[in-house]
Write an enzyme that holds these catalytic residues in place. Structure first.
Site, PDB file in Angstrom:
ATOM      1  N   LYS A  77       0.840  -1.200   0.000  1.00 50.50           N
ATOM      2  CA  LYS A  77       0.000   0.000   0.000  1.00 50.50           C
ATOM      3  C   LYS A  77       0.875   1.250   0.000  1.00 50.50           C
ATOM      4  O   LYS A  77       1.923   1.293   0.665  1.00 50.50           O
ATOM      5  CB  LYS A  77      -0.911  -0.030   1.238  1.00 50.50           C
ATOM      6  CG  LYS A  77      -1.938   1.108   1.290  1.00 50.50           C
ATOM      7  CD  LYS A  77      -2.835   0.977   2.523  1.00 50.50           C
ATOM      8  CE  LYS A  77      -3.847   2.106   2.607  1.00 50.50           C
ATOM      9  NZ  LYS A  77      -4.734   1.978   3.782  1.00 50.50           N
ATOM     10  N   SER A 155      -9.776   2.627   3.061  1.00 50.98           N
ATOM     11  CA  SER A 155      -8.844   3.275   2.166  1.00 50.98           C
ATOM     12  C   SER A 155      -7.948   2.286   1.412  1.00 50.98           C
ATOM     13  O   SER A 155      -7.307   2.654   0.434  1.00 50.98           O
ATOM     14  CB  SER A 155      -7.949   4.230   2.962  1.00 50.98           C
ATOM     15  OG  SER A 155      -7.136   3.511   3.892  1.00 50.98           O
ATOM     16  N   SER A 179     -10.369   0.287   7.397  1.00 50.01           N
ATOM     17  CA  SER A 179      -9.804   0.393   6.054  1.00 50.01           C
ATOM     18  C   SER A 179      -9.137  -0.873   5.531  1.00 50.01           C
ATOM     19  O   SER A 179      -8.710  -0.909   4.384  1.00 50.01           O
ATOM     20  CB  SER A 179      -8.798   1.551   5.998  1.00 50.01           C
ATOM     21  OG  SER A 179      -9.462   2.785   6.050  1.00 50.01           O
TER      22      SER A 179
END
Length: 490
Positions: A77, A155, A179
């Site tokens: 990420k 997210s 998230s």
């Protein structure tokens, strides 16, 4: 062998150790899949040269004694700082930033032989529930049931989409209010947020420091156990890191949950909950009961205050953490006019660099921390947080081993649907309590809605007992038997 990118971590590990495949072959299969998946917009900084170099090193290391993650291709990420590789947190304000250091979590994965395919898209600074706030553009969910492009959640939407579409064998995510778990539920994969302090936060771009926690996003529970073990461990560079031994989580996956008490909180039964979610939850309870667990009704009375408390605490911490992005030391600096001073540089840089959602949360956070409102909002939210944590402590002290809830209030919705910010924040209604209390939580795909979109259930565990939580999730996964994959259209 073709389609090596569809393997699980466990299968890949076994084949690598047996010499049936090489890490280079695995990596090349994933790189090919990434090249053909541009429509998903999941990978935003590809690192094929690094990946192949790491894969060759992993092959040289392979054997029966190699670490479980050795040679396994993963996505990272964009919130994790990776040495010499763009690490922007999906924000224009960090355009061009390439750190000279490695985050502890990604460093641990690489020490265990994992291969980095590239950096994954996300909501800007991890602020969002639909992956629509990224400077790189929207991520698209690989699941499709009509003409709409669907959100993969946020997210960690890029991580979720990449794992669901078999672009990588697994990915790192971060979870501040859901998230990891919400995108996992929207894309039909497994995602675990460990106990706060279990994984180091050092080198992860901060959103809300008392809530953020890294975790793995994988194709199944066994993979989550394998990857989590590699990510965990004490880090002296992180003052919130717990100095606890890391167990062999995979060895704890027996599937035996006979006699375990699973709590069902009455406060999570919300007005207007879709019938699909109600049925999923009821089916989950039946599956756990059939596996020998005892289902117990419980109460978490302060749950109704969790969302407003979260959306005071998280923006307050964000406004403090994001003050460092000012155009002085790193990242973007706005073009200045003649006569502009340092104040104008701050203002123009932050106005250009931060997107609307980040600006909104900074303003909310600054407001609740201001002199006239600190006690009325921030201090009150902290007190509510203490009460929420106490609710969980009470039920766990009463003998509850885990708590079963829905992971999300719906299946994935369409990108571009005009949800106001409050409606968007409601996506976190089942997940934020876990972050406020610092507990471990996992989302497991257990069914589908009427249109065929995946739905997930959440299990919440006792602090530091990720092994027991993973075992309960494993039993639920085995009973549910959810193996559906999105049909390739991209």
């Amino acid at each position: 062998m073709t389609d090596l990118n569809t393997l699980t971590i466990a299968d890949a590990r076994d084949k690598l150790r047996a010499g049936e495949v090489t890490s280079v072959e695995l990596t090349e299969s994933c790189l090919t899949a990434i090249e053909s998946a541009g429509k998903l917009n999941a990978f935003v900084h590809n690192t094929p040269e690094i990946a192949l170099e790491q894969a060759k090193a992993a092959d040289a290391r392979n054997g029966a004694d190699a670490p479980a993650m050795n040679g396994v291709p993963v996505g990272i990420k964009d919130l994790f700082c990776t040495k010499g590789v763009a690490s922007q947190a999906a924000s224009a304000i960090l355009d061009g930033f390439k750190p000279e250091y490695e985050s502890t979590v990604s460093g641990k994965l690489f020490d265990n032989g994992a291969v980095m395919l590239g950096k994954l898209n996300m909501d800007e600074f991890a602020m969002g529930s639909s992956n629509e706030t990224s400077t790189y553009g929207n991520v698209v969910n690989p699941w499709k049931v009509d003409d709409r492009d669907l959100t993969p959640g946020g997210s960690s939407g890029g991580s979720a989409a990449a794992v669901a579409a078999d672009l990588c064998l697994a990915a790192t995510g971060t979870d501040t209010g859901g998230s990891i778990r919400q995108p996992a539920a929207f894309t039909g994969i497994t995602g675990i947020k460990p106990t706060y302090g279990r994984c180091s936060r050092w080198g992860i771009v901060a959103f809300a420091s008392s809530l953020d926690q890294a975790g793995p996003m994988t194709k199944d529970v066994r993979d989550a156990a394998i990857m989590l073990e590699a990510m965990c461990g004490f880090d002296p560079k992180d003052s919130t890191s717990a100095d606890l031994a890391v167990p062999n989580f995979e060895a704890m996956l027996t599937g035996d949950i006979r006699g375990k008490k699973i709590g069902i909180p009455k406060e999570y039964r919300m007005d207007g909950m879709p019938a699909d979610i109600e049925k999923l939850w009821a089916d989950g309870q039946d599956m756990l009961k059939d596996a020998g667990a005892q289902i117990v009704d419980i109460s978490l009375p302060h749950t109704k205050y969790a969302l407003p408390a979260y959306y005071v605490i998280a923006p307050a911490e964000a406004s403090s953490n994001l003050a460092r992005y000012d155009g002085v030391r790193f990242g973007r600096r706005a073009k200045l006019d003649a006569g502009d001073g340092i104040t104008e540089m701050y203002e123009k840089t932050r106005a250009e660099g931060f997107g609307p959602e980040v600006q909104r949360r900074i303003m909310v956070g600054t407001y609740v921390l201001s002199a006239g409102f600190y006690d009325a909002y921030f201090n009150r939210a902290r007190k509510v947080r203490t009460l929420i944590k106490r609710d969980f402590e009470t039920v766990f002290n009463d003998g509850i081993d885990a708590i079963l809830t829905p992971a999300t209030p719906s299946a994935a919705f369409g990108l571009g649907e005009d949800l106001d910010p409050v409606q968007m924040y409601l996506n976190d209604v089942f997940t934020v309590t876990v972050n406020l209390a610092g507990l471990p939580g996992i989302s497991i795909p257990t069914g589908a809605d009427a249109k065929g979109l995946p739905l997930g259930l959440q299990l919440i565990g006792r602090p530091w007992e990720e092994g027991e939580l993973l075992n309960s999730a494993y039993a639920l996964e085995q009973a549910a038997g959810f193996v559906a994959k999105p049909a390739k259209w991209w």
